[in-house]
Design a protein around this motif. Sequence first.
Motif: not given
Length: 301
Positions: A19-25, A45-53
């Motif tokens: 889900n994180d990968m999809s939301t990040s895209k 530039f690209s970035v992945l936003v991933l939840a810490t937990g």
Amino acid sequence: SSFSLSGFEYTSKLVRMFNDMSTSKDLLDRFKSNTGLKDINGVDFSVLVLATGSWPLQPPSTNFSIPKELQQCEQAFSKFYSNEHSGRKLNWLPQFSKGELKTRYITSNRTPYTFQCSTYQMGVLLQFNDEDSLTMEQIQIATQLTDSALKMTLLALAKTQVLLMSGEDQKNAKPDKEKEDEVDDKEILKTTAFALNTKFKSKRMRVQINIPIRSAQQNESSNTHKLVEEDRKLQIQAAVVRIMKMRKTLKHGILISEVIQQLQNRFKPKINIIKKCIDILIEKEYLERVEGEKDMYSYVA
């Protein structure tokens, strides 16, 4: 049963990771759409936003000063993200990041080489946009990397002959096995000077700059060990829950011995780890201590 709590928890984490990968895209697409830029100052530039937990990601073990060529990208995305998600904080993890640099200084090749680097390697190489030669100390002041992180980074760049250490001849700079061993044996000092190898040659136009193999193996071994330990903790917690669900109340010593008995065919759990897992389950309110009875636990339905 064939499945345990640990399997469920891993599956849940895996779902959250996807889900994180999809939301990040989607987030990155909105960022590029909002800014109206395909790149920022020539940087794609690209970035992945991933939840810490959901991800087993550790904070960086070194400071790192983002090179000026990349600062605008980071600032632009941070501003966009804070507008999208008020109150959330981004923690940048440069140790997991990578990028590509194109050479403009190698005259022997019409087509520039593309170096595939870690972000720390990029941070070092971009310093040579302004200077022909730099000592380790000067690079450290610019990048803020710790001694061990910087030495590892410089060693990788010297081994692939992208950088030359003081005393090396440009004409003799060939990335062969003998040369790699020479670099390995050299001690990098604060006063050791580095320069770009303007006569760099490679059969490939895209050159992967790997970190030194021994360090990579150590990190991989350490990460594997951590994952095994985490998996075992989940298996211990699952065993405690199963036992307590069936027995309802149990003395501490009997619970410990039953957990060991249940798991001994898979691995031998350490008593101190079992105790920690019991404490975790009490915090999670799966178990509670029985008032007035020493070392007695009861199952919370």
